[in-house]
Write a protein that holds these residues in place. Sequence first.
Motif, PDB file in Angstrom:
ATOM      1  N   THR A  43       0.823  -1.203   0.000  1.00 36.53           N
ATOM      2  CA  THR A  43       0.000   0.000   0.000  1.00 36.53           C
ATOM      3  C   THR A  43       0.857   1.252   0.000  1.00 36.53           C
ATOM      4  OG1 THR A  43      -1.704  -1.207   1.230  1.00 36.53           O
ATOM      5  CG2 THR A  43      -1.884   1.191   1.160  1.00 36.53           C
ATOM      6  N   VAL A  44       1.914   1.248   0.809  1.00 41.59           N
ATOM      7  CA  VAL A  44       2.816   2.403   0.836  1.00 41.59           C
ATOM      8  C   VAL A  44       3.516   2.568  -0.508  1.00 41.59           C
ATOM      9  CG1 VAL A  44       4.921   3.332   1.873  1.00 41.59           C
ATOM     10  CG2 VAL A  44       3.157   2.335   3.318  1.00 41.59           C
ATOM     11  N   LYS A  45       3.970   1.463  -1.069  1.00 44.25           N
ATOM     12  CA  LYS A  45       4.641   1.516  -2.370  1.00 44.25           C
ATOM     13  C   LYS A  45       3.686   1.950  -3.469  1.00 44.25           C
ATOM     14  CE  LYS A  45       7.396  -1.350  -5.523  1.00 44.25           C
ATOM     15  NZ  LYS A  45       7.953  -2.710  -5.752  1.00 44.25           N
ATOM     16  N   GLY A  46       2.451   1.406  -3.444  1.00 41.81           N
ATOM     17  CA  GLY A  46       1.469   1.782  -4.449  1.00 41.81           C
ATOM     18  C   GLY A  46       1.073   3.238  -4.364  1.00 41.81           C
ATOM     19  N   GLY A  47       1.204   3.831  -3.196  1.00 39.99           N
ATOM     20  CA  GLY A  47       0.902   5.250  -3.019  1.00 39.99           C
ATOM     21  C   GLY A  47       2.095   6.145  -3.249  1.00 39.99           C
ATOM     22  N   ASP A  48       3.117   5.613  -3.938  1.00 40.87           N
ATOM     23  CA  ASP A  48       4.303   6.400  -4.279  1.00 40.87           C
ATOM     24  C   ASP A  48       4.998   6.943  -3.028  1.00 40.87           C
ATOM     25  OD1 ASP A  48       6.145   7.336  -6.081  1.00 40.87           O
ATOM     26  OD2 ASP A  48       5.112   9.232  -6.444  1.00 40.87           O
ATOM     27  N   TYR A  49       4.908   6.197  -1.928  1.00 43.41           N
ATOM     28  CA  TYR A  49       5.574   6.538  -0.671  1.00 43.41           C
ATOM     29  C   TYR A  49       5.140   7.899  -0.118  1.00 43.41           C
ATOM     30  CZ  TYR A  49       8.498   2.653  -2.119  1.00 43.41           C
ATOM     31  OH  TYR A  49       8.931   1.414  -2.528  1.00 43.41           O
ATOM     32  N   ARG A  50       3.916   8.305  -0.429  1.00 44.61           N
ATOM     33  CA  ARG A  50       3.419   9.599   0.039  1.00 44.61           C
ATOM     34  C   ARG A  50       2.507   9.474   1.247  1.00 44.61           C
ATOM     35  NH1 ARG A  50       3.361  13.646  -4.530  1.00 44.61           N
ATOM     36  NH2 ARG A  50       4.549  12.691  -6.204  1.00 44.61           N
ATOM     37  N   ALA A  51       2.042   8.276   1.567  1.00 40.87           N
ATOM     38  CA  ALA A  51       1.098   8.086   2.665  1.00 40.87           C
ATOM     39  C   ALA A  51       1.834   8.045   4.005  1.00 40.87           C
ATOM     40  CB  ALA A  51       0.301   6.801   2.463  1.00 40.87           C
ATOM     41  N   ARG A  52       1.100   8.350   5.066  1.00 41.46           N
ATOM     42  CA  ARG A  52       1.660   8.252   6.405  1.00 41.46           C
ATOM     43  C   ARG A  52       1.753   6.776   6.781  1.00 41.46           C
ATOM     44  NH1 ARG A  52      -2.062  12.978   9.047  1.00 41.46           N
ATOM     45  NH2 ARG A  52      -0.789  14.756   8.393  1.00 41.46           N
ATOM     46  N   GLU A  53       2.956   6.341   7.065  1.00 39.22           N
ATOM     47  CA  GLU A  53       3.190   4.912   7.259  1.00 39.22           C
ATOM     48  C   GLU A  53       2.422   4.361   8.457  1.00 39.22           C
ATOM     49  OE1 GLU A  53       7.325   4.096   7.417  1.00 39.22           O
ATOM     50  OE2 GLU A  53       7.692   4.604   5.317  1.00 39.22           O
ATOM     51  N   ALA A  54       2.342   5.118   9.532  1.00 35.68           N
ATOM     52  CA  ALA A  54       1.644   4.618  10.725  1.00 35.68           C
ATOM     53  C   ALA A  54       0.167   4.397  10.427  1.00 35.68           C
ATOM     54  CB  ALA A  54       1.811   5.604  11.877  1.00 35.68           C
ATOM     55  N   ASN A  55      -0.449   5.298   9.681  1.00 33.77           N
ATOM     56  CA  ASN A  55      -1.862   5.150   9.356  1.00 33.77           C
ATOM     57  C   ASN A  55      -2.090   3.972   8.412  1.00 33.77           C
ATOM     58  OD1 ASN A  55      -2.191   7.402  10.902  1.00 33.77           O
ATOM     59  ND2 ASN A  55      -2.610   8.791   9.206  1.00 33.77           N
ATOM     60  N   VAL A  56      -1.171   3.770   7.470  1.00 27.93           N
ATOM     61  CA  VAL A  56      -1.303   2.654   6.541  1.00 27.93           C
ATOM     62  C   VAL A  56      -1.149   1.332   7.281  1.00 27.93           C
ATOM     63  CG1 VAL A  56      -0.324   1.549   4.497  1.00 27.93           C
ATOM     64  CG2 VAL A  56      -0.506   4.028   4.588  1.00 27.93           C
ATOM     65  N   TYR A  57      -0.236   1.278   8.233  1.00 27.01           N
ATOM     66  CA  TYR A  57      -0.066   0.041   8.998  1.00 27.01           C
ATOM     67  C   TYR A  57      -1.314  -0.257   9.818  1.00 27.01           C
ATOM     68  CZ  TYR A  57       2.462  -3.726  11.277  1.00 27.01           C
ATOM     69  OH  TYR A  57       2.865  -4.970  11.691  1.00 27.01           O
ATOM     70  N   ARG A  58      -1.911   0.775  10.383  1.00 26.73           N
ATOM     71  CA  ARG A  58      -3.150   0.582  11.133  1.00 26.73           C
ATOM     72  C   ARG A  58      -4.247   0.062  10.207  1.00 26.73           C
ATOM     73  NH1 ARG A  58      -5.732  -1.271  15.182  1.00 26.73           N
ATOM     74  NH2 ARG A  58      -7.634  -0.187  15.743  1.00 26.73           N
ATOM     75  N   LEU A  59      -4.307   0.588   8.984  1.00 28.80           N
ATOM     76  CA  LEU A  59      -5.279   0.112   8.010  1.00 28.80           C
ATOM     77  C   LEU A  59      -5.073  -1.368   7.712  1.00 28.80           C
ATOM     78  CD1 LEU A  59      -7.467   0.621   5.804  1.00 28.80           C
ATOM     79  CD2 LEU A  59      -5.585   1.196   4.268  1.00 28.80           C
ATOM     80  N   ALA A  60      -3.809  -1.770   7.529  1.00 30.60           N
ATOM     81  CA  ALA A  60      -3.515  -3.179   7.249  1.00 30.60           C
ATOM     82  C   ALA A  60      -3.904  -4.057   8.443  1.00 30.60           C
ATOM     83  CB  ALA A  60      -2.032  -3.353   6.918  1.00 30.60           C
ATOM     84  N   GLU A  61      -3.722  -3.532   9.659  1.00 34.70           N
ATOM     85  CA  GLU A  61      -4.061  -4.302  10.857  1.00 34.70           C
ATOM     86  C   GLU A  61      -5.555  -4.592  10.954  1.00 34.70           C
ATOM     87  OE1 GLU A  61      -0.928  -3.463  14.471  1.00 34.70           O
ATOM     88  OE2 GLU A  61      -2.390  -1.900  14.017  1.00 34.70           O
ATOM     89  N   VAL A  62      -6.376  -3.588  10.658  1.00 32.63           N
ATOM     90  CA  VAL A  62      -7.827  -3.748  10.833  1.00 32.63           C
ATOM     91  C   VAL A  62      -8.502  -4.314   9.594  1.00 32.63           C
ATOM     92  CG1 VAL A  62      -7.876  -1.840  12.470  1.00 32.63           C
ATOM     93  CG2 VAL A  62      -8.384  -1.402  10.070  1.00 32.63           C
ATOM     94  N   SER A  63      -7.738  -4.567   8.515  1.00 27.79           N
ATOM     95  CA  SER A  63      -8.339  -5.018   7.257  1.00 27.79           C
ATOM     96  C   SER A  63      -9.088  -6.326   7.430  1.00 27.79           C
ATOM     97  CB  SER A  63      -7.261  -5.157   6.175  1.00 27.79           C
ATOM     98  OG  SER A  63      -6.307  -6.157   6.515  1.00 27.79           O
ATOM     99  N   ASN A  64      -8.530  -7.258   8.194  1.00 26.16           N
ATOM    100  CA  ASN A  64      -9.203  -8.542   8.390  1.00 26.16           C
ATOM    101  C   ASN A  64     -10.530  -8.381   9.120  1.00 26.16           C
ATOM    102  OD1 ASN A  64      -7.046  -9.796   7.150  1.00 26.16           O
ATOM    103  ND2 ASN A  64      -6.006 -10.275   9.068  1.00 26.16           N
ATOM    104  N   SER A  65     -10.544  -7.509  10.123  1.00 25.19           N
ATOM    105  CA  SER A  65     -11.778  -7.279  10.872  1.00 25.19           C
ATOM    106  C   SER A  65     -12.834  -6.594  10.002  1.00 25.19           C
ATOM    107  CB  SER A  65     -11.487  -6.422  12.113  1.00 25.19           C
ATOM    108  OG  SER A  65     -10.594  -7.082  12.990  1.00 25.19           O
ATOM    109  N   ILE A  66     -12.400  -5.766   9.062  1.00 28.93           N
ATOM    110  CA  ILE A  66     -13.342  -5.096   8.166  1.00 28.93           C
ATOM    111  C   ILE A  66     -14.081  -6.123   7.311  1.00 28.93           C
ATOM    112  CG2 ILE A  66     -13.508  -3.564   6.163  1.00 28.93           C
ATOM    113  CD1 ILE A  66     -11.258  -1.914   7.373  1.00 28.93           C
TER     114      ILE A  66
END
Length: 325
Positions: A102-125
Amino acid sequence: MTIKIDSRIPEGPVAEKWTNYKAHQRLVNPKNKLKLDVIVVGTGLAGASAAASLGEMGFNVLNFCIQDSPRRAHSIAAQGGINAAKNYQNDGDSVYRLFYDTVKGGDYRAREANVYRLAEVSNSIIDQCVAQGVPFAREYGGMLANRSFGGAQVSRTFYAKGQTGQQLLLGAYSALSCQVHAGKVKLYTRYEMQDVVLVDDRARGIIAKNLITGKLERFSANAVVIATGGYGNAYFLSTNAMGCNCTAAIQCYRKGAYFANPSYVQIHPTCIPVHGDKQSKLTLMSESLRNDGRIWVPKRLKMPRHYRQERRRDRIFRRRIVIIT
């Protein structure tokens, strides 16, 4: 004046930031939640799910929608699917790999902490969506189906044919309707946010226009959530289909919120070609017709439509169209 942007991201390693934050944050007593009001502007996937979740937690929610129904939010246009690191295919997927992609696909412009949180909750979503009745595509054995999408090296995209956004929105809308019926969420349709009210530099209310009567009305709350989607510029003959309510975004900017990366352009290699000078944008081919959309025709004439042997099926769009990444 020196401008300092404070994202308020917790300290610590990226994989532990939000876990430590949740473990030490101050909580609101359940009885106190009944006294607090929250305004949520927007009823798409973000707005409807936020309003429903806050209402279920006990807060009093005022939910504003510019359309005549939350079901007409632009989230309905999403087709591709939703990613989660379930690793059903056993192909090496993980929370970190989803975070990295996700970070790579966003051209390294996203906030890494927020993206990691998104990846963490993805299964629960995904679990929440299934519980709400979202009809994700399934394998013949009954398991949720996955496909590789967006250039990822693993199969992590959950989809509902070419109607993923619509089905997700219906699931969020059903949860929202439950809270509306319970009296925890008050829904205001045909309202457009015109201004945000600040008290001590904190959002404490909004001014909205009733699109039926044309009157301006004031609403106060303890917190305001802006869930109106991103700001999108429509470029000539792009596939940009974002129908965003830019009024809310620009009003927040005028009150001091920072505004970055306002333009969004999408050019998809499977667009239907231009067919006249009256066409304002390229037409994006439905997910039902390409890639793994499960649309097929018999290879032989008069072959049963329900034929289950994959080798006897002809997925014509997958065979004919080359998707460029």
